[in-house]
Design a protein around this motif. Structure first.
Motif, PDB file in Angstrom:
ATOM      1  N   ALA A 118       0.736  -1.130   0.051  1.00 40.99           N
ATOM      2  CA  ALA A 118      -0.045   0.039   0.106  1.00 40.99           C
ATOM      3  C   ALA A 118       0.685   1.221  -0.110  1.00 40.99           C
ATOM      4  CB  ALA A 118      -0.962  -0.150   1.204  1.00 40.99           C
ATOM      5  N   PHE A 119       1.920   1.122   0.732  1.00 41.77           N
ATOM      6  CA  PHE A 119       2.751   2.532   0.804  1.00 41.77           C
ATOM      7  C   PHE A 119       3.738   2.631  -0.467  1.00 41.77           C
ATOM      8  CE2 PHE A 119       7.260   4.055   1.820  1.00 41.77           C
ATOM      9  CZ  PHE A 119       6.684   5.309   2.147  1.00 41.77           C
ATOM     10  N   ASN A 120       4.329   1.279  -1.078  1.00 45.78           N
ATOM     11  CA  ASN A 120       4.745   1.719  -2.215  1.00 45.78           C
ATOM     12  C   ASN A 120       3.966   1.898  -3.305  1.00 45.78           C
ATOM     13  OD1 ASN A 120       7.224   0.865  -0.925  1.00 45.78           O
ATOM     14  ND2 ASN A 120       7.135  -1.121  -1.206  1.00 45.78           N
ATOM     15  N   SER A 121       2.909   1.557  -3.400  1.00 49.64           N
ATOM     16  CA  SER A 121       1.801   1.976  -4.525  1.00 49.64           C
ATOM     17  C   SER A 121       1.427   3.371  -4.228  1.00 49.64           C
ATOM     18  CB  SER A 121       0.426   1.123  -4.284  1.00 49.64           C
ATOM     19  OG  SER A 121       0.991  -0.348  -4.610  1.00 49.64           O
ATOM     20  N   ALA A 122       1.256   3.976  -3.034  1.00 47.65           N
ATOM     21  CA  ALA A 122       0.982   5.247  -2.778  1.00 47.65           C
ATOM     22  C   ALA A 122       1.978   6.221  -3.679  1.00 47.65           C
ATOM     23  CB  ALA A 122       0.532   5.661  -1.648  1.00 47.65           C
ATOM     24  N   ARG A 123       3.366   5.846  -3.123  1.00 48.96           N
ATOM     25  CA  ARG A 123       4.613   6.506  -3.774  1.00 48.96           C
ATOM     26  C   ARG A 123       4.762   6.576  -5.088  1.00 48.96           C
ATOM     27  NH1 ARG A 123      10.125   5.381  -1.121  1.00 48.96           N
ATOM     28  NH2 ARG A 123      10.741   6.362  -3.186  1.00 48.96           N
ATOM     29  N   ALA A 124       4.229   5.397  -5.844  1.00 43.77           N
ATOM     30  CA  ALA A 124       4.206   5.282  -7.124  1.00 43.77           C
ATOM     31  C   ALA A 124       3.078   6.143  -7.666  1.00 43.77           C
ATOM     32  CB  ALA A 124       4.051   3.800  -7.453  1.00 43.77           C
ATOM     33  N   LEU A 125       2.113   6.313  -7.141  1.00 42.27           N
ATOM     34  CA  LEU A 125       0.977   6.999  -7.729  1.00 42.27           C
ATOM     35  C   LEU A 125       1.393   8.596  -7.642  1.00 42.27           C
ATOM     36  CD1 LEU A 125      -2.110   5.120  -6.453  1.00 42.27           C
ATOM     37  CD2 LEU A 125      -1.350   5.381  -8.913  1.00 42.27           C
ATOM     38  N   LYS A 126       2.050   8.915  -6.633  1.00 42.86           N
ATOM     39  CA  LYS A 126       2.495  10.108  -6.374  1.00 42.86           C
ATOM     40  C   LYS A 126       3.446  10.613  -7.598  1.00 42.86           C
ATOM     41  CE  LYS A 126       1.426  12.335  -2.135  1.00 42.86           C
ATOM     42  NZ  LYS A 126       1.305  13.558  -2.047  1.00 42.86           N
ATOM     43  N   LYS A 127       4.385   9.643  -7.812  1.00 44.15           N
ATOM     44  CA  LYS A 127       5.382   9.800  -8.725  1.00 44.15           C
ATOM     45  C   LYS A 127       4.763   9.756 -10.265  1.00 44.15           C
ATOM     46  CE  LYS A 127       9.005   7.810  -6.569  1.00 44.15           C
ATOM     47  NZ  LYS A 127      10.287   6.627  -6.381  1.00 44.15           N
ATOM     48  N   GLN A 128       3.496   9.234 -10.314  1.00 44.53           N
ATOM     49  CA  GLN A 128       2.861   9.153 -11.782  1.00 44.53           C
ATOM     50  C   GLN A 128       2.037  10.601 -11.821  1.00 44.53           C
ATOM     51  OE1 GLN A 128       0.808   5.649 -12.421  1.00 44.53           O
ATOM     52  NE2 GLN A 128       2.549   4.509 -11.477  1.00 44.53           N
ATOM     53  N   GLY A 129       2.089  11.370 -10.907  1.00 44.97           N
ATOM     54  CA  GLY A 129       1.260  12.864 -10.824  1.00 44.97           C
ATOM     55  C   GLY A 129       0.011  12.898 -10.184  1.00 44.97           C
ATOM     56  N   TYR A 130      -0.540  11.839  -9.345  1.00 48.69           N
ATOM     57  CA  TYR A 130      -1.509  12.041  -8.771  1.00 48.69           C
ATOM     58  C   TYR A 130      -1.292  12.723  -7.313  1.00 48.69           C
ATOM     59  CZ  TYR A 130      -3.848   8.541 -11.622  1.00 48.69           C
ATOM     60  OH  TYR A 130      -4.257   7.882 -12.762  1.00 48.69           O
ATOM     61  N   THR A 131      -2.054  13.696  -7.215  1.00 50.67           N
ATOM     62  CA  THR A 131      -1.849  14.890  -6.149  1.00 50.67           C
ATOM     63  C   THR A 131      -2.498  14.343  -4.633  1.00 50.67           C
ATOM     64  OG1 THR A 131      -3.786  15.945  -6.580  1.00 50.67           O
ATOM     65  CG2 THR A 131      -1.558  16.600  -7.610  1.00 50.67           C
ATOM     66  N   LYS A 132      -3.789  13.540  -4.682  1.00 51.45           N
ATOM     67  CA  LYS A 132      -4.205  13.590  -3.542  1.00 51.45           C
ATOM     68  C   LYS A 132      -4.334  11.898  -3.140  1.00 51.45           C
ATOM     69  CE  LYS A 132      -7.274  17.476  -3.598  1.00 51.45           C
ATOM     70  NZ  LYS A 132      -8.662  17.902  -3.770  1.00 51.45           N
ATOM     71  N   VAL A 133      -3.121  11.563  -2.488  1.00 51.59           N
ATOM     72  CA  VAL A 133      -2.979   9.978  -2.415  1.00 51.59           C
ATOM     73  C   VAL A 133      -2.900   9.815  -1.089  1.00 51.59           C
ATOM     74  CG1 VAL A 133      -1.582   7.944  -2.884  1.00 51.59           C
ATOM     75  CG2 VAL A 133      -1.998   9.524  -4.617  1.00 51.59           C
ATOM     76  N   PHE A 134      -3.729   9.023  -0.282  1.00 50.35           N
ATOM     77  CA  PHE A 134      -3.521   8.695   0.978  1.00 50.35           C
ATOM     78  C   PHE A 134      -3.409   7.312   1.412  1.00 50.35           C
ATOM     79  CE2 PHE A 134      -6.063  12.336   0.205  1.00 50.35           C
ATOM     80  CZ  PHE A 134      -5.560  13.113   1.081  1.00 50.35           C
ATOM     81  N   SER A 135      -3.042   6.911   2.385  1.00 53.41           N
ATOM     82  CA  SER A 135      -3.041   5.461   2.847  1.00 53.41           C
ATOM     83  C   SER A 135      -3.978   5.141   3.942  1.00 53.41           C
ATOM     84  CB  SER A 135      -1.501   5.191   3.485  1.00 53.41           C
ATOM     85  OG  SER A 135      -1.602   3.872   3.925  1.00 53.41           O
ATOM     86  N   LEU A 136      -4.734   4.331   3.817  1.00 60.41           N
ATOM     87  CA  LEU A 136      -5.911   3.927   4.980  1.00 60.41           C
ATOM     88  C   LEU A 136      -5.141   3.447   5.965  1.00 60.41           C
ATOM     89  CD1 LEU A 136      -8.745   3.804   5.671  1.00 60.41           C
ATOM     90  CD2 LEU A 136      -8.790   1.518   4.983  1.00 60.41           C
ATOM     91  N   GLU A 137      -5.155   4.132   7.193  1.00 60.04           N
ATOM     92  CA  GLU A 137      -4.626   3.856   8.358  1.00 60.04           C
ATOM     93  C   GLU A 137      -5.054   2.436   9.090  1.00 60.04           C
ATOM     94  OE1 GLU A 137      -2.876   6.059  12.550  1.00 60.04           O
ATOM     95  OE2 GLU A 137      -4.171   6.967  11.200  1.00 60.04           O
ATOM     96  N   GLY A 138      -4.158   1.511   9.236  1.00 62.68           N
ATOM     97  CA  GLY A 138      -4.388   0.114   9.641  1.00 62.68           C
ATOM     98  C   GLY A 138      -4.906  -0.715   8.585  1.00 62.68           C
ATOM     99  N   GLY A 139      -5.065  -0.287   7.383  1.00 61.67           N
ATOM    100  CA  GLY A 139      -5.577  -1.192   6.272  1.00 61.67           C
ATOM    101  C   GLY A 139      -6.814  -1.887   6.470  1.00 61.67           C
ATOM    102  N   ILE A 140      -7.285  -2.900   5.895  1.00 61.45           N
ATOM    103  CA  ILE A 140      -8.604  -3.751   6.036  1.00 61.45           C
ATOM    104  C   ILE A 140      -8.757  -4.195   7.148  1.00 61.45           C
ATOM    105  CG2 ILE A 140      -7.847  -5.824   5.008  1.00 61.45           C
ATOM    106  CD1 ILE A 140     -10.867  -3.977   3.746  1.00 61.45           C
TER     107      ILE A 140
END
Length: 153
Positions: A118-140
């Motif tokens: 989840a963290f690495n995917s969020a970083r990748a999306l930020k690098k791809q230009g997505y501006t509002k990327v969050f991580s769900l605290e604690g996940g599912i």
């Protein structure tokens, strides 16, 4: 009371290190790795959002849950309306299901708070230009602890 860094204690530390060189090096590498991971998380600027905050974003800001767990885990129960996109696809830029709106809130959903996908995917999306990327605290796992519903459709 004797100082921790007295000559006598330093001689004992040195002798211990000499006898247990391998174990000491493992501890040094583990500590360095922990520092590296923490610095990486701090510099990534991926904000964590609670279940309530994520629900607000989805309901009021057209947000989207992006579940990066395996298709099998996703099929056993996921947040209603979420998209299942693998971390590998996100890293490769295969994000058609997420959409082209770079300002849409995206909430990354992993297994638990330790899910690096989840963290690495969020970083990748930020690098791809997505501006509002969050991580769900604690996940599912936290979602279930918060007694929120899961869908199996």
């Amino acid at each position: 009371m004797e100082s921790l860094f007295s000559a006598e204690n330093m001689a004992e530390f040195s002798a211990f290190f000499g006898r247990h060189y391998f174990m000491c090096m493992i501890w040094v590498f583990a500590f360095a790795g922990l520092i590296f991971v923490q610095l990486r998380m701090m510099t990534a600027r991926i904000k964590k959002v609670t279940s309530a905050g994520a629900t607000f974003m989805v309901n009021h800001e057209n947000g989207l849950y992006v579940d990066v767990r395996s298709a099998d885990a996703f099929g056993k129960g996921h947040i209603a309306g979420s998209e299942n996109v693998s971390a590998t696809d996100i890293k490769a830029g295969k994000v058609q299901r997420i959409g082209a709106d770079l300002n849409r809130p995206l909430i990354m959903v992993g297994r638990d708070k330790y899910d690096s996908d989840a963290f690495n995917s969020a970083r990748a999306l930020k690098k791809q230009g997505y501006t509002k990327v969050f991580s769900l605290e604690g996940g599912i796992a936290q979602w279930q602890i918060d007694n929120l519903p899961l869908s199996i459709k």
